[in-house]
Design an enzyme around this catalytic site. Structure first.
Site, mmCIF file in Angstrom:
data_model
loop_
_atom_site.group_PDB
_atom_site.id
_atom_site.type_symbol
_atom_site.label_atom_id
_atom_site.label_comp_id
_atom_site.label_asym_id
_atom_site.label_seq_id
_atom_site.Cartn_x
_atom_site.Cartn_y
_atom_site.Cartn_z
ATOM 1 N N TYR A 151 35.292 5.216 28.725
ATOM 2 C CA TYR A 151 35.089 4.113 29.687
ATOM 3 C C TYR A 151 36.109 4.224 30.821
ATOM 4 C CZ TYR A 151 36.040 -0.299 31.885
ATOM 5 O OH TYR A 151 36.314 -1.249 32.837
ATOM 6 N N PRO B 217 43.887 1.760 17.504
ATOM 7 C CA PRO B 217 44.090 3.083 18.137
ATOM 8 C C PRO B 217 43.787 3.033 19.635
ATOM 9 C CG PRO B 217 42.775 3.298 16.132
ATOM 10 C CD PRO B 217 42.926 1.813 16.389
ATOM 11 N N LYS C 61 35.806 5.292 35.074
ATOM 12 C CA LYS C 61 36.353 4.528 36.209
ATOM 13 C C LYS C 61 37.159 5.478 37.099
ATOM 14 C CE LYS C 61 34.784 0.423 35.404
ATOM 15 N NZ LYS C 61 33.732 -0.135 36.292
ATOM 16 N N SER D 107 39.452 -0.373 37.208
ATOM 17 C CA SER D 107 40.189 -1.012 36.110
ATOM 18 C C SER D 107 41.594 -0.452 36.001
ATOM 19 C CB SER D 107 39.426 -0.754 34.795
ATOM 20 O OG SER D 107 40.257 -1.026 33.691
#
Ligand code: WQD
Length: 334
Positions: free
Chosen positions: A149, A291, A153, A124
């Site tokens: 997250y 945020p 990656k 990503s």
């Protein structure tokens, strides 16, 4: 050639399975159905007229994974299966690190055991953090991820690089997606997140259908042309085709490619484009920034064109039309 696709019933996975089947590949899917639905199997078969094998399993279950590899012996793997909600990753980091890292580690171990040495990884643009320069090339600095997250990656990219160093036979293509949206032109498969959508496009379509009342635009005081966040939205079918090119042009070592259009659109641009293409109003209100959001992010996709012969073909109007068409079809089928 037999391709094993993890998460092959998900949003990007299902569109990639369609492209693989339509290009003559044999496909085996592993999907735990955590964030996908079993009825996508029939939709893929209707679209392609082709069949494929499905294992409803969790890639984190190494014994099961080994069993599947002993039966299927795939030639290559495309690994989509991962948790991907940015906000959820902040509140559930252990779940994200365990799932998104153990799944990759299991796959790499089992792949090498069965001599499967071609790995395409779903990464990503989040790995670039808040970009220092735009457009973003693959040489831009990675790091500074602002949520677990995105960090999973980045860590997976490091894991794959180190495995390749330990075993040069193990070839890897890392595809860094920008913002995937849209749906297959049939309207049979698309993006259908459970609950209230976190991402912009699924939210816009639900406001357009009246399911949700109004779109909240997270801030209009960013240093962009109209103050709202700018992103590189890419049609999911273009993204799927990028995976085919990655498989077809696999070379030794680890290769990195940005899969984006190279065009940045703001939130207000997206709302206006959606309204124009679909002839429907999308009421919105400006609220505080979210945020962790960055102001602007879009790709320089020229490396994928040069080395893979890939570039995005669909424009923003196609993405708007196909996104809406999918959700209308879903409502029809209810
Ligand atoms: C896009 C723009 C928001 C919702 C995320 C992940 C990324 C990738 C794509 C997986 C931003 C604004 C959004 C809303 C809004 N996913 N927005 N109101 O944050 O760019 O990227 O999804 O790989 O990893 O980080 O996508 O769609 O959430 O936001 O104003 O209700 O829309 O502020 O400017 P994002 P997004």
């Amino acid at each position: 050639m037999k391709i094993l696709v993890t998460g092959g019933l998900g949003f990007i996975g299902s569109h990639t399975v369609v492209e693989l089947l339509e290009n003559g590949y044999e496909v085996v899917v592993i999907d735990a159905l955590y964030n996908s639905s079993i009825d996508v199997v029939d939709k893929i078969k209707i679209i392609t007229g082709k069949d494929f094998k499905l294992y409803v399993e969790d890639v984190c279950n190494k014994e099961k994974l080994d069993e599947i590899f002993s039966i299927e012996k795939p030639d290559a793997v495309i690994h989509f299966a991962a948790y991907k909600a940015v906000g959820e990753s902040v509140s559930k980091p252990i779940m994200y690190y365990r799932n998104n890292l153990v799944s990759t580690l299991n796959l790499c171990e089992v792949m090498q055991k069965y001599g499967c040495n071609k790995f395409v990884f779903s990464s990503s643009a989040t790995v670039y953090g808040d970009p220092e320069v735009l457009p973003i090339t693959e040489e831009c600095k990675v790091g500074g991820t602002t949520n677990p997250y995105g960090s999973t990656k980045l860590m997976n990219e490091m894991i794959l690089r180190d495995i390749n160093i330990s075993n040069p036979e193990f070839s890897v293509v890392i595809l860094r997606y920008f913002n995937p949206i849209g749906a297959h032109k049939s309207g049979l498969i698309g993006e259908k997140p459970n609950g209230i959508p976190n991402n912009l496009m699924p939210y816009i379509v639900r406001v357009a259908t009246g399911e949700l009342e109004i779109l909240s635009i997270f801030g209009n005081d960013y240093p962009t042309h109209d103050g709202t966040g700018v992103r590189d939205y890419i049609h999911v079918v273009d993204l799927a085709k990028g995976h085919l090119k990655a498989i077809e042009n696999m070379k030794s070592g680890v290769s990195y490619y940005n899969l984006g259009t190279g065009m940045g659109y703001s939130v207000l641009d997206m709302v206006k484009a959606f309204e124009k293409v679909n002839g429907v109003k999308v009421p919105y209100k400006i609220v505080d920034r979210r945020p962790g959001d960055i102001a602007e992010c879009f790709a320089d996709p020229s490396k994928a064109y040069k080395e893979l012969g890939w570039k995005a073909e669909f424009g923003i109007e196609d993405m708007m039309r196909d996104s809406y068409n999918f959700i209308l079809k879903c409502k029809e089928d209810k």
